[in-house]
Design a protein around this motif. Structure first.
Motif, PDB file in Angstrom:
ATOM      1  N   GLU A  43       0.834  -1.206   0.000  1.00 42.86           N
ATOM      2  CA  GLU A  43       0.000   0.000   0.000  1.00 42.86           C
ATOM      3  C   GLU A  43       0.868   1.256   0.000  1.00 42.86           C
ATOM      4  O   GLU A  43       0.592   2.227  -0.722  1.00 42.86           O
ATOM      5  CB  GLU A  43      -0.919  -0.007   1.221  1.00 42.86           C
ATOM      6  CG  GLU A  43      -1.841   1.198   1.329  1.00 42.86           C
ATOM      7  CD  GLU A  43      -2.867   1.255   0.204  1.00 42.86           C
ATOM      8  OE1 GLU A  43      -3.332   2.370  -0.109  1.00 42.86           O
ATOM      9  OE2 GLU A  43      -3.211   0.192  -0.348  1.00 42.86           O
ATOM     10  N   GLN A  44       1.915   1.246   0.784  1.00 43.61           N
ATOM     11  CA  GLN A  44       2.841   2.375   0.854  1.00 43.61           C
ATOM     12  C   GLN A  44       3.465   2.653  -0.519  1.00 43.61           C
ATOM     13  O   GLN A  44       3.559   3.808  -0.950  1.00 43.61           O
ATOM     14  CB  GLN A  44       3.928   2.049   1.882  1.00 43.61           C
ATOM     15  CG  GLN A  44       4.904   3.150   2.183  1.00 43.61           C
ATOM     16  CD  GLN A  44       5.933   2.694   3.205  1.00 43.61           C
ATOM     17  OE1 GLN A  44       6.607   1.686   3.035  1.00 43.61           O
ATOM     18  NE2 GLN A  44       6.060   3.439   4.297  1.00 43.61           N
ATOM     19  N   GLU A  45       3.867   1.599  -1.198  1.00 44.60           N
ATOM     20  CA  GLU A  45       4.500   1.755  -2.512  1.00 44.60           C
ATOM     21  C   GLU A  45       3.497   2.264  -3.543  1.00 44.60           C
ATOM     22  O   GLU A  45       3.826   3.144  -4.357  1.00 44.60           O
ATOM     23  CB  GLU A  45       5.111   0.427  -2.943  1.00 44.60           C
ATOM     24  CG  GLU A  45       6.301   0.021  -2.092  1.00 44.60           C
ATOM     25  CD  GLU A  45       6.667  -1.448  -2.183  1.00 44.60           C
ATOM     26  OE1 GLU A  45       7.745  -1.809  -1.685  1.00 44.60           O
ATOM     27  OE2 GLU A  45       5.875  -2.237  -2.750  1.00 44.60           O
ATOM     28  N   THR A  46       2.287   1.724  -3.526  1.00 46.12           N
ATOM     29  CA  THR A  46       1.263   2.169  -4.466  1.00 46.12           C
ATOM     30  C   THR A  46       0.922   3.633  -4.253  1.00 46.12           C
ATOM     31  O   THR A  46       0.819   4.415  -5.207  1.00 46.12           O
ATOM     32  CB  THR A  46       0.005   1.299  -4.339  1.00 46.12           C
ATOM     33  OG1 THR A  46       0.338  -0.046  -4.683  1.00 46.12           O
ATOM     34  CG2 THR A  46      -1.110   1.792  -5.243  1.00 46.12           C
ATOM     35  N   PHE A  49      -3.842  -9.938  -5.921  1.00 47.51           N
ATOM     36  CA  PHE A  49      -3.584  -8.831  -4.995  1.00 47.51           C
ATOM     37  C   PHE A  49      -2.718  -7.767  -5.665  1.00 47.51           C
ATOM     38  O   PHE A  49      -3.043  -6.571  -5.651  1.00 47.51           O
ATOM     39  CB  PHE A  49      -2.892  -9.395  -3.748  1.00 47.51           C
ATOM     40  CG  PHE A  49      -2.284  -8.378  -2.834  1.00 47.51           C
ATOM     41  CD1 PHE A  49      -3.071  -7.521  -2.077  1.00 47.51           C
ATOM     42  CD2 PHE A  49      -0.903  -8.276  -2.706  1.00 47.51           C
ATOM     43  CE1 PHE A  49      -2.500  -6.584  -1.212  1.00 47.51           C
ATOM     44  CE2 PHE A  49      -0.317  -7.359  -1.848  1.00 47.51           C
ATOM     45  CZ  PHE A  49      -1.122  -6.511  -1.105  1.00 47.51           C
ATOM     46  N   ILE A  50      -1.637  -8.180  -6.284  1.00 47.63           N
ATOM     47  CA  ILE A  50      -0.747  -7.197  -6.902  1.00 47.63           C
ATOM     48  C   ILE A  50      -1.369  -6.624  -8.160  1.00 47.63           C
ATOM     49  O   ILE A  50      -1.144  -5.451  -8.515  1.00 47.63           O
ATOM     50  CB  ILE A  50       0.654  -7.811  -7.170  1.00 47.63           C
ATOM     51  CG1 ILE A  50       1.728  -6.720  -7.098  1.00 47.63           C
ATOM     52  CG2 ILE A  50       0.703  -8.541  -8.484  1.00 47.63           C
ATOM     53  CD1 ILE A  50       1.891  -6.087  -5.729  1.00 47.63           C
ATOM     54  N   ASP A  51      -2.199  -7.399  -8.842  1.00 48.73           N
ATOM     55  CA  ASP A  51      -2.905  -6.884 -10.017  1.00 48.73           C
ATOM     56  C   ASP A  51      -3.785  -5.707  -9.639  1.00 48.73           C
ATOM     57  O   ASP A  51      -3.874  -4.718 -10.385  1.00 48.73           O
ATOM     58  CB  ASP A  51      -3.745  -7.995 -10.641  1.00 48.73           C
ATOM     59  CG  ASP A  51      -4.532  -7.524 -11.852  1.00 48.73           C
ATOM     60  OD1 ASP A  51      -3.949  -7.446 -12.952  1.00 48.73           O
ATOM     61  OD2 ASP A  51      -5.737  -7.208 -11.696  1.00 48.73           O
ATOM     62  N   ASP A  52      -4.443  -5.775  -8.492  1.00 54.08           N
ATOM     63  CA  ASP A  52      -5.271  -4.653  -8.046  1.00 54.08           C
ATOM     64  C   ASP A  52      -4.431  -3.398  -7.821  1.00 54.08           C
ATOM     65  O   ASP A  52      -4.847  -2.287  -8.154  1.00 54.08           O
ATOM     66  CB  ASP A  52      -6.006  -5.016  -6.753  1.00 54.08           C
ATOM     67  CG  ASP A  52      -7.290  -5.800  -7.015  1.00 54.08           C
ATOM     68  OD1 ASP A  52      -7.624  -6.017  -8.199  1.00 54.08           O
ATOM     69  OD2 ASP A  52      -7.942  -6.212  -6.040  1.00 54.08           O
ATOM     70  N   HIS A  53      -3.244  -3.571  -7.254  1.00 47.41           N
ATOM     71  CA  HIS A  53      -2.372  -2.406  -7.030  1.00 47.41           C
ATOM     72  C   HIS A  53      -1.878  -1.836  -8.350  1.00 47.41           C
ATOM     73  O   HIS A  53      -1.823  -0.604  -8.523  1.00 47.41           O
ATOM     74  CB  HIS A  53      -1.209  -2.795  -6.125  1.00 47.41           C
ATOM     75  CG  HIS A  53      -1.588  -2.884  -4.683  1.00 47.41           C
ATOM     76  ND1 HIS A  53      -1.525  -1.804  -3.831  1.00 47.41           N
ATOM     77  CD2 HIS A  53      -2.063  -3.914  -3.945  1.00 47.41           C
ATOM     78  CE1 HIS A  53      -1.935  -2.157  -2.621  1.00 47.41           C
ATOM     79  NE2 HIS A  53      -2.273  -3.444  -2.670  1.00 47.41           N
TER      80      HIS A  53
END
Length: 456
Positions: A155-158, A249-253
């Motif tokens: 979340e921080q990276e996104t 999960f990463i696809d959503d980000h």
């Protein structure tokens, strides 16, 4: 043109909806592929984090830069494409994992929430004579479960990537590069409940060729090292549920970042590249993690979308991560460094070059779990894997995509094997480089052990 470069860690190339996976849901990557080009035969240049990222950063092969293993991270020499672009007036911002030497002068000057390595790093790669069983190998497999391990960091990276696109990118008067680097779907296979439940354990597929039929001495060493054999079916299903969940999960980000790129009006002048540093075996061929030259490990996803790029296309020409190094440079208006080994993909992407199955892709491995190196050549439909002091492998990936039939000992394929061996020797002397890597690791192990003795 600007570049938004998104790299994940350990995303195998088949684990996407657009790659026709029957289970994995990646709607945002699928949409990116619909709006661009997906490369179906993309590879990393070494199936391990540190060597792969060092090769990508420098545009050179691992045996040239000597970043053999996860205890020898890239330290700024030779210069990276970060150095090169900055010297030519292009700003590069990174968000997330880099995996270079902490404080090593890697040339990426604007780093946000980076992850680097401090020495001695992962010393398992130094124990190659003999190899040894990895203490945490089996635990990484059996711990697959629901949980929020990756949530805060990702979340921080996104959010940081979104802040850059919203508040900084439009203010720049020259092309920019934003490199967003996520860790999932890398181990640990711990995934938020929402995503784990997307893949009920009883409905996921099971690994193929498990237990394996290949019976190759070097691959058996990897199996011993990672301690991942004889895993019960319930655990195998858990690992698949968790890994596929991490892909979603990463696809959503990724989707959130791409949406902001579109909403901010930057999409019309930005090339978007999605890839990973290597794949994940996930029990196929009775192997785990990466480190082999099977498709699940050395193959990577690669999708490129942007201005002038054909929509909904696929390209089957073999390509690799070091081609992306040159592609990024050319995209921002800079001629690639003459010593970089990769070729820019822009002409191919823009339809100005003929797709060629004669392109050569090269990968190599010199790290934990093997007593000798592994070298791979991909040309056309054939993959040739050379093991110094051990028997080779040859696969026809069109008729045998799961690499179950080794043609290397088949007299009918002797000429093809000889041709691919010739191509390999044009790039590298396998025995010399294997000996060089082993000698370097032996010396570093000696120094490490002496240091440990002094501080006991």
């Amino acid at each position: 043109m600007n570049v938004l470069f998104i790299m994940t860690d350990e995303h195998r190339k088949d684990a996407m909806g657009c790659a026709n996976h029957s289970i994995v849901k990646t709607p945002n990557l699928d949409k990116l592929a619909e709006n661009g080009v997906r490369f179906t035969n993309a590879y990393c240049n070494s199936p391990l984090c540190v060597p792969s990222r060092a090769s990508f950063a420098t545009g050179r092969y691992v045996h040239e830069i000597k970043c053999w293993d996860n205890a020898k991270p890239y330290s700024g020499n030779p210069e990276s494409w970060g150095h090169f672009l900055s010297e030519n007036g292009v700003s590069v911002t990174t968000v997330g994992k880099l995996h270079f030497l902490d404080g090593g002068g890697d040339g990426f000057y604007d780093q946000r929430f980076p992850e680097h390595l401090k020495l001695p790093g992962d010393i398992e790669g130094l124990y190659r004579d003999p190899i040894r069983k990895r203490k945490d190998g089996r635990n990484r497999i059996i711990e697959a479960c629901e949980g929020d391990f990756w949530v805060d960091r990702t979340e921080q990276e996104t959010e940081e990537a979104i802040r850059f696109l919203k508040f900084e990118a439009a203010k720049k008067d020259k092309p920019w590069v934003l490199w967003v680097s996520y860790l999932p779907p890398h181990f640990p296979l711990i995934v938020p409940e929402k995503y784990y439940k997307m893949y009920p354990e009883q409905k996921v597929d099971l690994p193929f060729d498990n237990p394996s039929l290949d019976n190759h001495p070097i691959l058996d060493e990897l199996r011993l090292h990672f301690d991942g054999q004889n895993i019960d079916e319930a655990t195998l299903r858990k690992t698949r549920s968790a890994y596929y969940g991490l892909c979603s999960f990463i696809d959503d980000h990724v989707g959130r970042v791409l949406q902001v790129l579109k909403d901010s009006g930057l999409e019309e002048d930005t090339l978007v590249i999605y890839t990973s540093d290597h794949g994940e075996s996930l029990g196929d061929h009775d192997l785990w993690w990466k480190c082999s030259m099977y498709e699940e490990s050395v193959g990577i996803p690669l999708i490129i979308s942007g201005p002038g790029i054909p929509k909904g296309s696929t390209i089957s020409s073999p390509v690799s991560l070091i081609d992306i190094t040159s592609t990024i440079a050319e995209s921002v208006g800079i001629q690639p460094h003459p010593e970089w080994k990769g070729k820019s993909l822009l002409q191919l992407l823009n339809g100005n070059a003929i797709e060629s199955q004669n392109e050569i892709v090269f990968s190599e491995y010199h790290a934990h779990g093997t007593s000798h190196g592994i070298f791979m050549i991909r040309k056309g439909k054939y993959k040739y894997i050379y093991f110094p002091h051990n028997r080779s492998q040859l696969f026809d990936l069109e008729s045998d995509p799961k690499e179950m039939v080794n043609l290397a000992e088949n007299p009918a394929f002797e000429e093809i094997k000889a041709q691919l061996y010739y191509e390999l020797r044009k790039i590298v002397d396998p025995e010399r480089i294997d000996a060089q890597a082993l000698a370097d690791q032996k010396q570093r192990l000696k120094e490490y052990q002496q240091h440990q003795e002094l501080h006991q």
